[in-house]
Design an enzyme around this catalytic site. Structure first.
Site, PDB file in Angstrom:
ATOM      1  N   ARG A 160      43.628  49.324  36.665  1.00 31.46           N
ATOM      2  CA  ARG A 160      44.452  48.280  36.054  1.00 31.46           C
ATOM      3  C   ARG A 160      45.932  48.635  36.108  1.00 31.46           C
ATOM      4  O   ARG A 160      46.791  47.751  36.142  1.00 31.46           O
ATOM      5  CB  ARG A 160      44.036  48.060  34.596  1.00 31.46           C
ATOM      6  CG  ARG A 160      42.610  47.582  34.427  1.00 31.46           C
ATOM      7  CD  ARG A 160      42.259  47.438  32.948  1.00 31.46           C
ATOM      8  NE  ARG A 160      40.823  47.387  32.731  1.00 31.46           N
ATOM      9  CZ  ARG A 160      40.245  47.225  31.553  1.00 31.46           C
ATOM     10  NH1 ARG A 160      41.016  47.101  30.475  1.00 31.46           N
ATOM     11  NH2 ARG A 160      38.938  47.198  31.440  1.00 31.46           N
ATOM     12  N   GLU A 167      39.303  36.924  37.504  1.00 34.25           N
ATOM     13  CA  GLU A 167      39.886  36.624  36.197  1.00 34.25           C
ATOM     14  C   GLU A 167      41.324  37.132  36.101  1.00 34.25           C
ATOM     15  O   GLU A 167      41.679  38.114  36.740  1.00 34.25           O
ATOM     16  CB  GLU A 167      39.032  37.283  35.105  1.00 34.25           C
ATOM     17  CG  GLU A 167      39.431  36.882  33.695  1.00 34.25           C
ATOM     18  CD  GLU A 167      39.183  37.986  32.688  1.00 34.25           C
ATOM     19  OE1 GLU A 167      39.143  37.665  31.492  1.00 34.25           O
ATOM     20  OE2 GLU A 167      39.075  39.161  33.080  1.00 34.25           O
TER      21      GLU A 167
END
Length: 483
Positions: A100, A171
């Site tokens: 991330r 997403e």
């Protein structure tokens, strides 16, 4: 390139693409033409967008967990367990924290240490490091639609690899994966980087491959007023549609009051269809996702199942297209696969029991829908005005002005002037409206609702209400009443 809400040309996209693919060695294995041909072989039952369209048509509410571990075989086993034992309709791949933050070297160390230990030492699946071939092993070993879930401000390489490998849903968004997740990353950068992701998926759509896109609806997760999350969701939906995305799921995180939560899902769908059509994106298929309670959970598992059941009942009564399911281990850390499956089965049972029941459109429900719509319109229209007709530019300026503001956000680009608290019935209102561009009657509505609760509790409206409400559910209540 200057930030603006305008579809990138092929030349503009390709000018950046090689730089993105060069961020880590596995990027070299991305082959767009081969990926398109591969997607053409994926059957409808494993295709996220097609499954959502079918669910919307049939009035179903599909179940989906969160889940991800470091190693490929273990991740495959986990997903198959959740499908078989948890009866999940849709499956995720939750990405690890190093990925991330684009820290791929640290990620590789985590994979190596996990191999030595024989168990996952990362809190998710490091898809970039595993590369197209490794990720495709997951796709071909799991008989269900798969979505990438993460929390990544710069998710361009992750998107390239996972979509090329065969994932059919992605997403995130430039606002929803920045403001709740990062402290110092500018909105200009993340909105721009997510335009890349949306344009990539738009290119797949141009070749007949519809990839589902889902902005992250709950934002910071705790007591976020519906109009705030709705405004962000609709803006991110519009930004995605401009880049050519054709299948979009907009989300909302449970607040806990049944009337407000049902109203929120209905208002979100109605407003999204209205604004998408108004701006020329009427050909997009829109669905909704309801996130079970994203705040603090009770440590006691039996009480946690109560919270899960309430979220499940609300999702099906609201007729959301899918529900993101929590586990009875939420208060304890990363759940076991068994606990994850238990949360899914609990949710499925509630859905099956309530699927034939319709919640009546009462005057109270309609009034709540009207309030949410009015507030959301105030925000969206002001964002567009600030951007001189451009939602990308307007979003940056709106956060600077506090016209868009997310409570409890870590980002220094959110003013954090708004303070939510529950009213006497447990609906989320605003103790402090901040700079949200509400009309005087809407501001007065919130003041009256907070004052009504304060009178019932025999105390003055105060910040203590906000604190009490944050911890209330973890202590066994919805409203944080004084002892």
């Amino acid at each position: 390139m200057e930030l603006k809400n305008k579809k990138w040309t092929h030349d503009e996209f390709n000018a950046i693409r090689q730089e993105v693919l060069n961020q880590w060695p596995t990027g070299k294995d991305v082959n767009f033409e081969e990926a398109v041909k591969y997607h053409e072989t994926i059957p409808a039952k494993r295709h996220f967008a097609k499954r959502l369209v079918k669910a919307k048509k049939n009035g179903e509410t599909l179940t989906q967990p969160r889940a991800g571990v470091a190693l490929i075989d273990e991740h495959i086993n986990l997903l198959n367990f959740l499908k078989k034992e948890g009866e999940a309709d849709l499956l995720p791949t939750t990405i690890d924290s190093y990925t991330r933050q684009n820290q791929y070297e640290a990620c590789q160390k985590g994979i190596d240490e996990s191999l030595k230990a024989g168990r996952s030492l990362l809190n998710g699946f490091p898809a970039v490091n595993h590369g197209v071939a490794g990720v495709r092993r997951v796709v071909e070993s799991v008989d269900a639609p798969l979505q990438v879930r993460h929390g990544t401000p710069d998710a361009r390489l992750l998107g390239e690899i996972t979509i090329a490998a065969g994932y059919t849903s992605y997403e995130g968004g430039g606002i929803s994966y920045n403001i709740p997740y990062a402290k110092s990353v500018s909105l200009e950068k993340t909105i721009f980087d997510w335009q890349y992701c949306d344009r990539m998926i738009g290119l797949y759509a141009e070749h007949g491959i519809e990839i589902n896109r889902e902005p992250f609806g709950p934002l910071t997760g705790t007591l976020v007023p519906p109009s705030v999350s709705h405004a962000v969701a609709i803006i991110e939906g519009i930004l995605a549609a401009e880049q050519g995305v054709k299948n979009i799921t907009l989300g909302y995180g449970q607040c806990g009051n049944l009337i407000q939560d049902i109203a929120a899902i209905k208002a979100l769908e109605q407003l999204a269809e209205e604004y998408m059509a108004k701006h020329g994106y009427g050909d997009c298929v829109l669905t909704t996702v309801f996130h079970q309670w994203m705040g603090g959970f009770p440590q006691d598992e039996a009480k946690a199942f109560g919270v899960i059941s309430w979220g499940a009942a609300t999702a099906i009564l609201a007729k959301a297209t899918k529900v993101i399911v929590k586990t009875p281990h939420e208060a304890l850390g990363i759940p076991t696969k068994e606990a994850n499956a238990q949360g899914l089965r609990t949710t499925k049972q509630m859905i099956n029991m309530l699927k034939d029941q319709a919640f009546p459109l009462t005057s109270e429900l309609q009034a709540e829908i009207n309030i949410i719509k009015a507030e959301t319109r105030c925000i969206l229209d002001k964002v567009l005005e600030l951007g001189n007709g451009d939602y990308a530019v307007g979003s940056v300026r709106a956060f600077e002005a506090g016209v868009l503001d997310v409570p409890f956000a870590p980002s220094k680009f959110s003013l954090n002037k708004i303070l939510p608290a529950r009213d006497n019935n447990g609906a989320v209102r605003l103790f402090e409206v901040g700079n949200l561009p509400f009309t005087p009657d809407l501001v007065a509505f919130h003041q009256e609702k907070i004052a009504e609760r304060a009178k019932a509790e025999g105390r003055a409206p105060s910040f203590q209400m906000v604190i009490d409400d944050i911890y209330a559910i973890s202590k066994g209540n919805l409203v944080g009443r004084p002892r």
